[in-house]
Structures are given as structure tokens and as C-alpha cells.
Design an enzyme around this catalytic site. Sequence first.
Site, short mmCIF file in Angstrom:
data_model
loop_
_atom_site.label_atom_id
_atom_site.label_comp_id
_atom_site.label_asym_id
_atom_site.label_seq_id
_atom_site.Cartn_x
_atom_site.Cartn_y
_atom_site.Cartn_z
N CYS A 1 0.68 -1.18 -0.10
CA CYS A 1 0.07 -0.15 -0.17
C CYS A 1 0.98 0.84 0.29
O CYS A 1 1.60 1.77 -0.89
CB CYS A 1 -1.02 0.24 1.26
SG CYS A 1 -2.07 -1.58 1.22
N ASP B 1 -1.73 3.76 7.84
CA ASP B 1 -1.74 2.66 6.88
C ASP B 1 -3.76 2.35 5.98
O ASP B 1 -3.72 2.21 7.27
CB ASP B 1 -1.81 1.29 7.50
CG ASP B 1 -1.53 -0.18 7.36
OD1 ASP B 1 -2.02 -0.14 5.40
OD2 ASP B 1 -1.07 -1.06 7.30
#
Length: 174
Positions: A20, A136
Site C-alpha cells: 500500500c 496504513d
Amino acid sequence: MNNTPEKKINVLFVCLGNICRSPVAEGVFRDKVEKAGLTKWISCDSAGTSGYHDGLLADLRMRRTATGRGFELTHKSRKFIADDFFRFDYILAMDENNYNEIIALAKKEGIQHLGEKVMLYRPFDPHRGEETIVPDPYYAKGQEAFEEVFDIVDRAGEKFLEFLIKQGGYTFRV
């Protein structure tokens, strides 16, 4: 000052799974380097402190976000390894946990005197406020978290590129 680096400056972006935050930071930064005509002097890669996703492309949600912004993420996840300390001049962690994992590996391997080699990436974001981490988005419910991460790494990438140029006192000849 009219000098160029004696060797290529190698930058590594690091998050937990390398699917990511770090691959989008790599993709966005690489684009900034290319647009500035500096690929001869600056290169980048990304890695994760875990090997959970080794060999996989970035998370589909992050790839969608990047595609929507005109980027294609082609990096395949890999684990951060001790050799990376020697291959990269700058190692940029997305959060404190990954920073601490990197430092712990350095200690385990007997690597000392890291200086500014290992840093958190978010402090380069001029809109960070008090934040020190790139959040995140992996467990987020909506696409907005991925959009936010893209915006953060885009802003941080611009300032980090400026930092590299100022840090070395370089005048790059395109």
C-alpha cells in the site's frame, strides 16, 4: 555550487507489507524524479518489514487510486533485508513500527552509524500538522483512506526531492 553526485542516490521506501504505502510512495517519487530529469542521479525502490505479500502487486485499492491519478504501480512486494542498508542511501519508513523494525535489524546485524540514512517519511509532508506517520489504509473500509495516503506521499515526495538536492548541495545538469 555546480556539482553532481559521484554515484547514484538510492532511496528505499518501507512499510509493513509493501503493498500500500511504500509502493505508492515509490511510484510517485519515481515520477517526480523522472519529471525533474534526475533519473541518472536518483533511483528508488520499496520494501516491507514483513514478508507477508512477497511477489505480489500493490493492493488493488491502492492501484485503483494510483490509476485514477495517472500512475501505474508495477512493483512486486519484497521483504526488507540487511543488504538494503548497504544498497540504499536513504531508507524512509512510513511509521514508527516499521522504523523500529528497521533499526532493530540494523542492531541485530551489527550495523552502526546510520545517521540520516533511516528516517520517517511523513515529516517531509508540509501539511502533516503533528502527524509523524503515513497511515496504513489496508484495513480501511473506504477508498478515501487510499486517496489520503496518495496525497500524503505526493506532498512528501516533492519535499523529499528538494531535501536530496539541498542536502548534497547538488546542481543537477539535465
